[in-house]
Design a protein around this motif. Structure first.
Motif, mmCIF file in Angstrom:
data_model
loop_
_atom_site.group_PDB
_atom_site.id
_atom_site.type_symbol
_atom_site.label_atom_id
_atom_site.label_comp_id
_atom_site.label_asym_id
_atom_site.label_seq_id
_atom_site.Cartn_x
_atom_site.Cartn_y
_atom_site.Cartn_z
ATOM 1 N N ASN A 11 111.659 6.259 22.723
ATOM 2 C CA ASN A 11 111.563 6.450 23.982
ATOM 3 C C ASN A 11 112.834 7.434 24.518
ATOM 4 O O ASN A 11 113.623 7.243 25.420
ATOM 5 C CB ASN A 11 111.696 5.281 25.114
ATOM 6 C CG ASN A 11 110.657 4.419 25.093
ATOM 7 O OD1 ASN A 11 109.577 4.990 24.557
ATOM 8 N ND2 ASN A 11 110.573 3.257 25.380
ATOM 9 N N GLY A 12 113.263 8.372 23.444
ATOM 10 C CA GLY A 12 114.264 9.271 23.595
ATOM 11 C C GLY A 12 115.629 8.748 23.298
ATOM 12 O O GLY A 12 116.770 9.416 23.293
ATOM 13 N N ASP A 13 115.743 7.490 22.686
ATOM 14 C CA ASP A 13 116.910 7.005 22.394
ATOM 15 C C ASP A 13 116.913 6.496 20.804
ATOM 16 O O ASP A 13 116.152 5.743 20.505
ATOM 17 C CB ASP A 13 117.187 5.745 23.188
ATOM 18 C CG ASP A 13 118.512 4.904 22.578
ATOM 19 O OD1 ASP A 13 119.046 5.232 21.810
ATOM 20 O OD2 ASP A 13 118.814 3.950 23.499
ATOM 21 N N ALA A 14 117.718 7.090 19.851
ATOM 22 C CA ALA A 14 117.534 7.014 18.541
ATOM 23 C C ALA A 14 118.011 5.804 18.197
ATOM 24 O O ALA A 14 117.483 5.075 17.390
ATOM 25 C CB ALA A 14 118.446 8.126 17.826
ATOM 26 N N ARG B 64 119.137 13.613 19.563
ATOM 27 C CA ARG B 64 118.036 14.032 20.465
ATOM 28 C C ARG B 64 117.099 14.337 19.196
ATOM 29 O O ARG B 64 115.657 13.992 19.378
ATOM 30 C CB ARG B 64 118.123 15.156 21.211
ATOM 31 C CG ARG B 64 118.921 15.132 22.580
ATOM 32 C CD ARG B 64 118.834 16.398 23.139
ATOM 33 N NE ARG B 64 119.830 17.414 22.890
ATOM 34 C CZ ARG B 64 120.924 17.641 23.047
ATOM 35 N NH1 ARG B 64 121.383 16.701 23.828
ATOM 36 N NH2 ARG B 64 121.448 18.612 22.568
ATOM 37 N N SER B 65 117.429 15.000 18.185
ATOM 38 C CA SER B 65 116.242 15.299 16.978
ATOM 39 C C SER B 65 115.889 13.860 16.375
ATOM 40 O O SER B 65 114.719 13.834 16.143
ATOM 41 C CB SER B 65 116.971 16.087 15.995
ATOM 42 O OG SER B 65 117.434 17.278 16.744
ATOM 43 N N LEU B 66 116.834 13.164 16.320
ATOM 44 C CA LEU B 66 116.319 11.830 15.532
ATOM 45 C C LEU B 66 115.327 11.139 16.354
ATOM 46 O O LEU B 66 114.405 10.521 15.755
ATOM 47 C CB LEU B 66 117.526 11.150 15.083
ATOM 48 C CG LEU B 66 117.270 9.913 14.252
ATOM 49 C CD1 LEU B 66 116.729 10.090 12.728
ATOM 50 C CD2 LEU B 66 118.654 9.103 13.932
ATOM 51 N N ALA B 67 115.548 10.946 17.514
ATOM 52 C CA ALA B 67 114.697 10.173 18.535
ATOM 53 C C ALA B 67 113.325 10.866 18.571
ATOM 54 O O ALA B 67 112.102 10.043 18.586
ATOM 55 C CB ALA B 67 115.279 10.190 20.061
ATOM 56 N N GLN B 68 113.274 12.083 18.281
ATOM 57 C CA GLN B 68 111.844 12.808 18.047
ATOM 58 C C GLN B 68 111.005 12.218 17.239
ATOM 59 O O GLN B 68 109.786 12.588 17.359
ATOM 60 C CB GLN B 68 112.025 14.291 18.341
ATOM 61 C CG GLN B 68 112.631 14.780 19.719
ATOM 62 C CD GLN B 68 112.906 16.309 19.409
ATOM 63 O OE1 GLN B 68 112.640 17.093 18.533
ATOM 64 N NE2 GLN B 68 113.385 16.961 20.875
ATOM 65 N N VAL B 69 111.626 11.936 15.939
ATOM 66 C CA VAL B 69 110.611 11.446 14.756
ATOM 67 C C VAL B 69 110.831 10.004 14.646
ATOM 68 O O VAL B 69 110.193 9.563 13.659
ATOM 69 C CB VAL B 69 111.404 12.225 13.618
ATOM 70 C CG1 VAL B 69 111.180 13.597 13.385
ATOM 71 C CG2 VAL B 69 112.831 11.896 13.309
ATOM 72 N N LEU B 70 111.468 9.213 15.597
ATOM 73 C CA LEU B 70 111.236 7.829 15.272
ATOM 74 C C LEU B 70 110.287 7.158 16.487
ATOM 75 O O LEU B 70 110.701 7.408 17.682
ATOM 76 C CB LEU B 70 112.696 7.174 15.571
ATOM 77 C CG LEU B 70 113.772 7.272 14.396
ATOM 78 C CD1 LEU B 70 115.211 6.837 14.990
ATOM 79 C CD2 LEU B 70 113.413 6.640 13.252
#
Length: 356
Positions: free
Chosen positions: A286-289, A276-282
């Motif tokens: 769309n919520g999927d790292a 979840r954290s990684l998806a926020q900065v990539l």
């Protein structure tokens, strides 16, 4: 909240024109006869440094080599001894800085590192060396360079391909830090900031390699990701890359680039918070790292298959066996068949997916 955070102190000099600070920094360290290190391709940068130092050097060793072969290190150590060097200055990427670490570790000479790529090795107390077809690593405080000089001007001519792959290599350090066995919230902050800086700047640099602000942001992100690598343990991704690089002589940054989304997909079911954290900065995740990484690699135009770098399909099983023979700690148990399958997918260049 309970955690242990250990910092690894080093002097960091960051900014345009920072290379001019080398004489002053060597003087502060009590050194006057540095041995300069580089690869055969980077002798022009060493010559520029020789000029800055007014020729006051012990010599130049221009044969730094990928994966830090012990035989090359032994030759460099002999040169350091025969020239009465009192320090080593490495200017280049992970290969050159790795050689500087190896020499310093064996001789206790001061090591000043000047990175020109986005490898991040310069801020870690980790040394990886290759001998007899196997790559081994060790981590000790004395391996850490005493001073690191980041001069964005030295990265302005970094080829687009190496810009992309060495940047993804740095991202890999931060990704694994997010689910490290000995992770902590301080390193997590650095990891997310490092990934964000690189994920935003690398696509700009692929289109415009001379974008100064993006170069500076990428170098800043690399520094943070390198601190992550040097502060907490790594997992499956780094084990796979060490196996593939050390045993099959695959290029370092390119191998990290291919493997990263596959290793993350393998671990995804066991690391929901990190995902979840990684998806926020990539961007565009769309919520999927995993999607975010795949989109980033597509934007960068990097090769996604190990066979392009000389790996044979027959080596897939052997690579899996080596990985399982001495595995790192990993949030998901290391299972033979799934590991062999993600190596096969990486060899073939298939998109990463969390279905194993």
């Amino acid at each position: 909240m309970n955690f242990v955070y250990q910092s690894h102190p080093a002097i960091v000099i960051f900014g345009r024109g920072a290379l001019s600070k080398v004489p002053e920094e060597l003087s502060r360290l009590g050194c006057s006869k540095p041995l300069l290190l580089c690869t055969p391709e980077q002798t022009s940068q060493v010559e520029a440094l020789r000029t800055i130092l007014n020729g006051k050097i012990a010599g130049v060793f221009p044969r730094a080599t990928m994966h830090t072969p012990v035989a090359i290190t032994e030759e460099a150590v002999e040169m350091a001894k025969s020239t009465s060097s009192d320090s080593v200055v490495s200017i280049g990427g992970g290969s050159t800085i790795g050689l500087g670490k190896a020499i310093s570790f064996r001789t206790n000479l001061v090591h000043l590192a000047i990175p020109t790529t986005y490898a991040g090795s310069e801020v870690t107390p980790i040394l990886g060396e290759t001998q007899d077809g196997r790559k081994t690593t060790r981590s000790e405080p004395k391996i850490l360079p005493s001073t690191v000089i980041y001069d964005v001007d030295l990265t302005m001519t970094l080829p687009v391909g190496l810009t992309a792959t060495s940047g993804v290599n740095a991202i890999a350090h931060a990704v694994e830090a997010l689910y490290a066995q000995n992770g902590n919230p301080i390193i997590n902050l650095m990891a997310l900031e490092g990934v964000k800086s690189l994920a935003e700047s690398l696509p700009i640099l692929v289109k415009d390699p001379h974008a100064l602000e993006a170069r500076s942001r990428a170098q800043y992100g690399t520094w943070l990701c390198g601190i992550c690598l040097g502060s907490v343990g790594m997992s499956l991704h780094h084990k796979l890359c060490h196996t593939l690089g050390g045993s099959f002589n695959l290029p370092h940054a390119e191998t990290h680039t291919v493997i990263l989304p596959h290793a993350l997909a393998y671990n995804a079911p066991n690391i929901p918070e990190a995902m979840r954290s990684l998806a926020q900065v990539l961007p565009e995740s769309n919520g999927d790292a995993i999607r975010g990484l795949n989109v980033l690699l597509d934007k960068l135009g990097v090769k996604r298959d190990l066979k392009s770098f000389g790996m044979k399909e027959a080596d897939v099983q052997k690579a899996a066996e080596i990985t399982l023979s001495n595995p790192y700690w990993n949030p998901r148990a290391i299972e033979r068949d799934p590991i062999q399958e993600i190596i096969r997918r990486a060899w073939a260049g298939e998109a990463a997916r969390a279905d194993l």
